[in-house]
Design an enzyme around this catalytic site. Structure first.
Site, short mmCIF file in Angstrom:
data_model
loop_
_atom_site.label_atom_id
_atom_site.label_comp_id
_atom_site.label_asym_id
_atom_site.label_seq_id
_atom_site.Cartn_x
_atom_site.Cartn_y
_atom_site.Cartn_z
N ALA A 1 -5.43 11.19 6.98
CA ALA A 1 -4.04 11.09 6.53
C ALA A 1 -3.02 11.28 7.66
O ALA A 1 -2.07 10.49 7.77
CB ALA A 1 -3.79 12.10 5.40
N GLY B 1 0.81 -1.21 0.00
CA GLY B 1 0.00 0.00 0.00
C GLY B 1 0.84 1.25 0.00
O GLY B 1 1.60 1.50 0.93
N VAL C 1 -2.20 -7.81 -3.88
CA VAL C 1 -2.01 -8.88 -2.91
C VAL C 1 -3.28 -9.70 -2.78
O VAL C 1 -4.38 -9.17 -2.75
CB VAL C 1 -1.59 -8.29 -1.55
CG1 VAL C 1 -1.65 -9.35 -0.46
CG2 VAL C 1 -0.18 -7.72 -1.66
N ASP D 1 -6.00 3.14 7.56
CA ASP D 1 -7.45 2.92 7.58
C ASP D 1 -7.84 1.45 7.72
O ASP D 1 -9.01 1.15 7.95
CB ASP D 1 -8.08 3.44 6.29
CG ASP D 1 -8.13 4.96 6.25
OD1 ASP D 1 -7.73 5.57 7.25
OD2 ASP D 1 -8.57 5.51 5.23
N GLY E 1 -0.16 4.42 0.19
CA GLY E 1 -0.92 5.58 0.66
C GLY E 1 -0.08 6.39 1.63
O GLY E 1 1.15 6.28 1.67
N GLU F 1 -17.89 18.72 1.25
CA GLU F 1 -17.08 19.36 0.22
C GLU F 1 -17.68 19.17 -1.17
O GLU F 1 -17.76 20.10 -1.96
CB GLU F 1 -15.63 18.83 0.30
CG GLU F 1 -14.88 19.43 1.49
CD GLU F 1 -13.65 18.64 1.94
OE1 GLU F 1 -13.50 17.46 1.56
OE2 GLU F 1 -12.84 19.22 2.69
N GLY G 1 0.26 6.20 4.91
CA GLY G 1 0.97 5.42 5.91
C GLY G 1 2.17 4.69 5.32
O GLY G 1 3.28 4.74 5.86
#
Lengths: 422, 422
Positions: free
Chosen positions: A316, A11, A79, A300, A13, A171, A15
């Site tokens: 985030a 991943g 994966v 997450d 992202g 938003e 993290g």
């Protein structure tokens, strides 16, 4: 020569990248696996969906970020499972990759509370494709309305429903309303886009529940000023091509956007460990999987508690802090030092914008709303973007939108074609 | 009150937009129909395909261009046919639109010389979707090569074949070679992208036949300096997923791009008039359809001869000149003045770029090549872009690419997923 300790990160992202960044110089080799070739700056994804930003302004090829780190290998792959007994990750192409330390940072996707049949009519917003899908549908609805003779159908085409009033839903609703009421009116000849309805539907008692009641009430008023109809305490009971059922009422609406629920990626299932209701892996205080000290779950897809028992939010900064924490643990272990025992989340604040002029910020003791908050929000987001090019490009797009009132990425692309009758 | 003369324009390309622009202030109402919501700056489309520019930097919503012209109505729709007897255009949704004057500016698409089965494996470059498809395939080929164990398959993944050596083919091959040999090498760990082969295949005796032999030879040498293998006089006889057949030889190559032939849109068929072999309508000297003085055909879908008998080339300046000419004819007719009798094409020059440092320009008497030509090419293209925002955005992207060597839109998007074996 013994091969270096192999850290496999799944991943790319917030993290995963923070972890790889913080492992720089550590005595490890790293393999970073993602099923996308790009890191996505998710907090601004709604601006792609609402034609303000281009896809390439908020996405960056992952392997480009680590071109100067020869010990980092980037793999495009998905994966399928983890074999903790032989410490191996399996990809969908059948390849198996052995690890010494594994970090799963595979994120979450949207969830429809058991109503997956709503997905095609009410797309969520997690990927670039999701964003261009929503963009296309919003723009096509105006185009179809311009061609439509039947007033009832035209009204349904000019009704936009956003389901879920967290930051993303707020938003999206704010920008769609601004687009309909301020950007587009001069461009259509048969419809008045100012009469378009933008409806924000929330099952809970108020919008933006992560904020204080005062800030939430302010955001509610600001949304209404932009022309958004805000419905709270109203759970959605059905989504169809014709519209959305809210309790006993049915709202004809051709464009639905889902911003209500998330479901973690299957990291817990791969590891065979317990998960919470949203599928997040229940990890130890040091973010390791129970019984597998060489395996971490972050971001997450992990369920982590703060000291006061509240869950760490799925944002985030939390993912980044977890990535940094795991890097410290790995470094300590390899150096033979005692590793930090428990991850502590430090909340830096909550931010949300309402349209192009107002925002709310909760820094804990300091609370801000209005124009100043909007500027802080904008500067913070440009600061956190990756790379000089993106920062300039986003700043330029925003400046352009701010000064001209025009949006820069109003493109209908991809294959779904217009379905116009009559 | 009598309704104003109704001009229906089909196609929002260079010709259609020039016409609508030049009708400003004329006693007409205009309906502009396009099946896309955006005007596309085709001359830079190859830069989207090669990850230098973002889609939104070269596309602009058509209706936004005419927001200040209330007499212009923009319709998103696809034309199915024309009934010249009752002067009506029919859209695929069944709607019929009556016209007083009709202008068909519907352009061309790529053609496979009767081998439409090659289309899925060798995509052409006409739309934004084509460009993102080629971008995705080129980027995925490198990703798959990085994962591939079989050396033969890896070589095929690292062989990129561009078919057709007009300006688009030359530009694509040059940038792909630069990307492989200069941008990407540091980012992969298992493959050496410098060993990638980029092959440009041309059936004719030399590349860029619209230029002089000297400029063509210069471009040939420059391409080879960039590492492109240029094959001339070699017609392609088959395209498959495994590669391309060139005469009796077969070149294993997983990524093919088609830049060889064009086929006009069916404007001639709609009007029931004669067409040339490429489907272009044979029009009168004043660009009207034979027997239908109220109907014009312009741009890539019309076959027009220059005074010396050579065909007018299918390039943007030619389409614009034709659009401007038709606007003059319409204005003259409505004013009761004698209309100009024959369209005269004025060739302003031919331009082509080879990679990021060299270009060739043929202004007739003045011929340029090298770095200066490249700068003229770049400035001319920024000048012709629509809107301040696009000009700044493209200039910034180019400056960034020029200074950093990095490309800004290296995104693999859309649904086609990776097919990796082993």
């Amino acid at each position: 020569m013994q091969e270096k300790h192999h850290v496999v990160v799944v991943g790319g992202g917030f993290g995963g990248l923070q972890l790889v960044n913080d492992l720089k110089g550590a005595p490890v080799r790293v393999t970073l696996i993602d099923r996308r070739n790009h890191h996505l700056f998710q907090p601004l994804l709604y601006q792609v969906a609402t034609t303000i930003l281009a896809t390439s302004e908020i996405a960056w090829p992952i392997r480009n970020l680590y071109r100067d780190r020869p010990e980092v290998t980037t793999l495009l792959g998905e994966v399928m499972g983890v074999d903790t007994a032989i410490k191996t990750v399996t990809l969908t192409n059948g390849r198996a990759i052995a690890y010494d330390t594994l970090v799963l940072a595979t994120g979450a996707t949207h969830a429809y509370f058991g109503h997956d049949e709503w997905a095609p009519v009410a797309p969520g917003l997690k990927t670039l494709e999701d964003a261009t899908t929503i963009r296309r549908r919003v723009l096509l609805a105006f185009e179809q309305a311009e061609l439509e003779e039947d007033p009832a159908k035209r009204d349904a085409l000019l009704t936009f429903t956003v389901i879920g009033a967290g930051p993303t839903g707020v938003e999206l609703a704010g920008i769609i309303a601004e687009m309909a009421h301020r950007t587009l009116p001069d461009e259509f000849r048969r419809i008045d886009t100012r009469k378009a309805r933008v409806v924000l539907v929330e099952a809970g008692p108020r919008i933006l529940p992560a904020f204080t009641e005062a800030l939430s009430a302010y955001a509610h008023r600001e949304l209404e000023k932009l022309g958004v109809e805000v419905l709270t305490g109203t759970p959605v009971t059905d989504c169809t091509e014709a519209g959305v059922a809210i309790g006993d009422a049915f709202l004809p609406s051709c464009t639905l956007v889902w911003a209500a629920g998330v479901q973690a990626s299957p990291a817990a299932r791969w590891l065979g460990i317990e998960a919470d209701r949203a599928g997040r892996a229940l990890v130890e205080k040091d973010l390791t999987a129970p019984g597998h000290p060489e395996t971490f779950v972050i971001g997450d897809t992990a369920s982590v508690k703060q000291e006061d028992g509240k869950p760490v939010p799925g944002i985030a900064p939390a993912a980044k802090q977890q990535g940094a924490f795991v890097a410290r643990v790995i470094r300590a272990r390899l150096a033979g030092r005692p590793a930090p025992g428990a991850f502590r989340y430090r909340h830096q604040g909550s931010l949300a914008t309402i349209g192009k002029r107002a925002a709310i910020i909760d820094f804990g003791r300091v609370k801000l709303k209005g124009g100043l908050a909007w500027w802080i929000w904008g500067i913070a987001h440009i600061y956190f973007l990756i790379g000089t090019r993106s920062r300039f490009a986003v700043a330029w797009s925003w400046l352009w939108t701010y000064l001209s009132g025009q949006h820069s990425a109003r493109l209908i692309t991809q294959k779904e074609t217009m379905r116009v009758e009559g």
